[in-house]
Design a protein around this motif. Structure first.
Motif, PDB file in Angstrom:
ATOM      1  N   GLN A 184       0.849  -1.185   0.000  1.00  0.00           N
ATOM      2  CA  GLN A 184       0.000   0.000   0.000  1.00  0.00           C
ATOM      3  C   GLN A 184       0.889   1.241   0.000  1.00  0.00           C
ATOM      4  OE1 GLN A 184      -2.367  -0.930   3.336  1.00  0.00           O
ATOM      5  NE2 GLN A 184      -0.763  -0.587   4.839  1.00  0.00           N
ATOM      6  N   ARG A 185       0.353   2.275  -0.590  1.00  0.00           N
ATOM      7  CA  ARG A 185       1.093   3.531  -0.724  1.00  0.00           C
ATOM      8  C   ARG A 185       0.226   4.693  -0.249  1.00  0.00           C
ATOM      9  NH1 ARG A 185       2.115   3.502  -6.117  1.00  0.00           N
ATOM     10  NH2 ARG A 185       4.155   2.517  -5.832  1.00  0.00           N
ATOM     11  N   MET A 186       0.748   5.467   0.669  1.00  0.00           N
ATOM     12  CA  MET A 186       0.054   6.648   1.178  1.00  0.00           C
ATOM     13  C   MET A 186       0.808   7.895   0.713  1.00  0.00           C
ATOM     14  SD  MET A 186      -1.113   7.573   5.087  1.00  0.00           S
ATOM     15  CE  MET A 186       0.550   7.679   5.759  1.00  0.00           C
ATOM     16  N   THR A 187       0.111   8.726  -0.024  1.00  0.00           N
ATOM     17  CA  THR A 187       0.694   9.975  -0.520  1.00  0.00           C
ATOM     18  C   THR A 187       0.120  11.134   0.280  1.00  0.00           C
ATOM     19  OG1 THR A 187       0.821   9.009  -2.733  1.00  0.00           O
ATOM     20  CG2 THR A 187       1.031  11.397  -2.573  1.00  0.00           C
ATOM     21  N   GLY A 188       0.973  12.062   0.624  1.00  0.00           N
ATOM     22  CA  GLY A 188       0.491  13.200   1.391  1.00  0.00           C
ATOM     23  C   GLY A 188       1.492  14.331   1.427  1.00  0.00           C
ATOM     24  N   GLU A 189       1.220  15.319   2.268  1.00  0.00           N
ATOM     25  CA  GLU A 189       2.072  16.499   2.382  1.00  0.00           C
ATOM     26  C   GLU A 189       2.317  16.836   3.841  1.00  0.00           C
ATOM     27  OE1 GLU A 189       0.537  18.986  -1.552  1.00  0.00           O
ATOM     28  OE2 GLU A 189      -0.273  19.470   0.435  1.00  0.00           O
ATOM     29  N   TRP A 190       3.541  17.176   4.145  1.00  0.00           N
ATOM     30  CA  TRP A 190       3.867  17.781   5.432  1.00  0.00           C
ATOM     31  C   TRP A 190       3.738  19.290   5.256  1.00  0.00           C
ATOM     32  CZ3 TRP A 190       4.612  14.848   9.683  1.00  0.00           C
ATOM     33  CH2 TRP A 190       4.944  13.503   9.499  1.00  0.00           C
ATOM     34  N   ARG A 191       2.839  19.898   5.986  1.00  0.00           N
ATOM     35  CA  ARG A 191       2.575  21.337   5.852  1.00  0.00           C
ATOM     36  C   ARG A 191       3.046  22.056   7.112  1.00  0.00           C
ATOM     37  NH1 ARG A 191      -3.561  21.067   3.177  1.00  0.00           N
ATOM     38  NH2 ARG A 191      -2.974  19.762   1.388  1.00  0.00           N
ATOM     39  N   VAL A 192       4.027  22.894   6.915  1.00  0.00           N
ATOM     40  CA  VAL A 192       4.657  23.610   8.031  1.00  0.00           C
ATOM     41  C   VAL A 192       4.238  25.077   7.972  1.00  0.00           C
ATOM     42  CG1 VAL A 192       6.844  24.291   9.062  1.00  0.00           C
ATOM     43  CG2 VAL A 192       6.602  22.022   8.060  1.00  0.00           C
ATOM     44  N   ARG A 193       3.896  25.632   9.138  1.00  0.00           N
ATOM     45  CA  ARG A 193       3.455  27.032   9.187  1.00  0.00           C
ATOM     46  C   ARG A 193       4.245  27.802  10.237  1.00  0.00           C
ATOM     47  NH1 ARG A 193      -1.293  26.489  11.290  1.00  0.00           N
ATOM     48  NH2 ARG A 193      -0.838  27.474  13.294  1.00  0.00           N
ATOM     49  N   ILE A 194       4.666  28.989   9.851  1.00  0.00           N
ATOM     50  CA  ILE A 194       5.217  29.961  10.797  1.00  0.00           C
ATOM     51  C   ILE A 194       4.211  31.099  10.881  1.00  0.00           C
ATOM     52  CG2 ILE A 194       7.101  31.558  11.299  1.00  0.00           C
ATOM     53  CD1 ILE A 194       8.955  29.747   9.712  1.00  0.00           C
ATOM     54  N   ASP A 195       3.651  31.326  12.045  1.00  0.00           N
ATOM     55  CA  ASP A 195       2.597  32.329  12.201  1.00  0.00           C
ATOM     56  C   ASP A 195       3.109  33.734  11.924  1.00  0.00           C
ATOM     57  OD1 ASP A 195       0.816  30.350  12.895  1.00  0.00           O
ATOM     58  OD2 ASP A 195       1.115  30.603  15.055  1.00  0.00           O
ATOM     59  N   ALA A 196       2.173  34.600  11.520  1.00  0.00           N
ATOM     60  CA  ALA A 196       2.503  36.016  11.337  1.00  0.00           C
ATOM     61  C   ALA A 196       2.887  36.639  12.685  1.00  0.00           C
ATOM     62  CB  ALA A 196       1.316  36.745  10.727  1.00  0.00           C
ATOM     63  N   ARG A 197       3.762  37.596  12.648  1.00  0.00           N
ATOM     64  CA  ARG A 197       4.209  38.290  13.851  1.00  0.00           C
ATOM     65  C   ARG A 197       3.918  39.786  13.725  1.00  0.00           C
ATOM     66  NH1 ARG A 197       4.690  33.571  14.959  1.00  0.00           N
ATOM     67  NH2 ARG A 197       6.536  32.499  15.779  1.00  0.00           N
ATOM     68  N   GLU A 198       3.371  40.354  14.793  1.00  0.00           N
ATOM     69  CA  GLU A 198       3.161  41.802  14.805  1.00  0.00           C
ATOM     70  C   GLU A 198       4.463  42.504  15.165  1.00  0.00           C
ATOM     71  OE1 GLU A 198       0.019  42.832  17.393  1.00  0.00           O
ATOM     72  OE2 GLU A 198      -1.535  41.796  16.240  1.00  0.00           O
ATOM     73  N   GLU A 208       2.664  35.561   7.700  1.00  0.00           N
ATOM     74  CA  GLU A 208       2.619  34.112   7.859  1.00  0.00           C
ATOM     75  C   GLU A 208       3.364  33.457   6.715  1.00  0.00           C
ATOM     76  OE1 GLU A 208      -0.888  31.017   7.153  1.00  0.00           O
ATOM     77  OE2 GLU A 208      -1.184  32.146   9.025  1.00  0.00           O
ATOM     78  N   GLN A 209       4.091  32.385   7.024  1.00  0.00           N
ATOM     79  CA  GLN A 209       4.808  31.637   5.997  1.00  0.00           C
ATOM     80  C   GLN A 209       4.371  30.179   6.038  1.00  0.00           C
ATOM     81  OE1 GLN A 209       9.143  32.535   5.643  1.00  0.00           O
ATOM     82  NE2 GLN A 209       8.806  33.757   7.478  1.00  0.00           N
ATOM     83  N   ASN A 210       4.214  29.594   4.854  1.00  0.00           N
ATOM     84  CA  ASN A 210       3.797  28.202   4.749  1.00  0.00           C
ATOM     85  C   ASN A 210       4.734  27.452   3.809  1.00  0.00           C
ATOM     86  OD1 ASN A 210       0.822  27.779   6.011  1.00  0.00           O
ATOM     87  ND2 ASN A 210       1.091  29.869   5.273  1.00  0.00           N
ATOM     88  N   PHE A 211       5.106  26.255   4.215  1.00  0.00           N
ATOM     89  CA  PHE A 211       6.016  25.413   3.447  1.00  0.00           C
ATOM     90  C   PHE A 211       5.396  24.030   3.303  1.00  0.00           C
ATOM     91  CE2 PHE A 211       8.327  28.527   5.894  1.00  0.00           C
ATOM     92  CZ  PHE A 211       9.242  29.080   4.992  1.00  0.00           C
ATOM     93  N   VAL A 212       5.603  23.410   2.146  1.00  0.00           N
ATOM     94  CA  VAL A 212       4.996  22.104   1.886  1.00  0.00           C
ATOM     95  C   VAL A 212       6.050  21.142   1.354  1.00  0.00           C
ATOM     96  CG1 VAL A 212       3.288  20.825   0.533  1.00  0.00           C
ATOM     97  CG2 VAL A 212       2.748  23.114   1.397  1.00  0.00           C
ATOM     98  N   ALA A 213       6.134  19.971   1.963  1.00  0.00           N
ATOM     99  CA  ALA A 213       7.025  18.911   1.486  1.00  0.00           C
ATOM    100  C   ALA A 213       6.197  17.661   1.222  1.00  0.00           C
ATOM    101  CB  ALA A 213       8.117  18.617   2.515  1.00  0.00           C
ATOM    102  N   PRO A 214       5.943  17.319  -0.050  1.00  0.00           N
ATOM    103  CA  PRO A 214       5.205  16.086  -0.346  1.00  0.00           C
ATOM    104  C   PRO A 214       6.001  14.865   0.103  1.00  0.00           C
ATOM    105  CG  PRO A 214       5.250  17.558  -2.243  1.00  0.00           C
ATOM    106  CD  PRO A 214       6.241  18.094  -1.263  1.00  0.00           C
ATOM    107  N   ASP A 215       5.286  13.834   0.528  1.00  0.00           N
ATOM    108  CA  ASP A 215       5.945  12.607   0.962  1.00  0.00           C
ATOM    109  C   ASP A 215       5.122  11.413   0.511  1.00  0.00           C
ATOM    110  OD1 ASP A 215       7.909  11.095   2.064  1.00  0.00           O
ATOM    111  OD2 ASP A 215       7.562  11.702   4.133  1.00  0.00           O
TER     112      ASP A 215
END
Length: 244
Positions: A184-198, A208-215
């Protein structure tokens, strides 16, 4: 008329794609993203490992071996499943040979043949069982993985199928067993977020910054074990006859 400066209030996204077929890395930046923000998948996975929250679980720096002064590299990381499929794995020889090749043999030889085949459990592109159940990210995938029927805890490194069967070997033939595991194969994404700063008196504001690494994670389909015993790999066994 002078152009008005646009205030960068938009969320910036950095999409990091892993070219799975070639093993390469494809980097795509949305217009609102800065090229300096680009991260490799490995860097994103380090940020995920050192996130304050992973898949909804609040963490401390001690969970990834950090000290208090180290802090977190990101605010949140989630694994989001995008596809799941099953398929036949590679067929492998699962027993020794049992020949019936004596020159004066006239009858089929009755043999008791024991075969065994092991399939690796839970191998991902950026995470694996080697990371361990507690210290690494691999344990966080178990929730997504185990919701599918007949799967094994992903922190277990391998699963085995096997049996002992009575077979007849015709004269002039050599018998062995082959096993084709169901994977079986599971495809997905690791989604990393750095919140916005005042903005503060010390630090400037940041969006806000968002990064995505498919796995992609693969492993065997596992049948439930009897009476609490470990599950066994699902698949198809076959007796193969060849000429002496």
């Amino acid at each position: 008329m002078a152009k008005r400066r646009l205030r960068n209030r938009k969320v910036r996204y950095v999409a990091i794609g892993a070219a799975l077929a070639t093993g390469g890395v494809v980097v795509a930046l949305l217009p609102s993203a800065n090229a300096a923000d680009a991260k490799t998948p490995d860097q994103i996975m380090t940020m995920c490992e050192r996130s304050a929250v992973v898949n909804g679980d609040q963490r401390s720096v001690e969970d990834f071996g950090g000290a208090f002064a180290d802090g977190f590299q990101a605010d949140n990381c989630d694994y989001v499943e995008t596809n799941f499929e099953t398929f036949d794995g590679p067929t492998e020889k699962a027993s020794i040979d049992f020949p019936n090749c004596e020159p004066n043999a006239t009858d089929p030889a009755k043999v008791s043949i024991t075969w065994s085949s092991t399939a690796a459990q839970g191998q991902g592109k950026y995470v694996s069982t080697q990371q361990g159940a507690a210290g690494g990210l691999f344990g966080f995938l178990s929730g997504s993985w185990s919701k599918h029927k007949g799967t094994l805890d992903m922190t277990v490194k391998s699963a085995t199928a096997g049996d002992t069967e009575a077979r007849d070997v015709p004269v002039g033939k050599v018998l062995h067993m082959e096993f084709t595991p169901k994977l079986q194969r599971m495809t997905g994404e690791w989604r990393v977020r750095i919140d916005a700063r005042e903005q503060t008196t010390v630090l400037p504001a940041s969006p806000e910054q968002n990064f995505v690494a498919p796995d992609v994670v693969e492993g065997p389909v596992v049948l439930p074990g009897a009476a609490g015993a470990p599950g066994v790999v699902d698949g198809t066994s076959k007796a193969v006859l060849e000429d002496c």
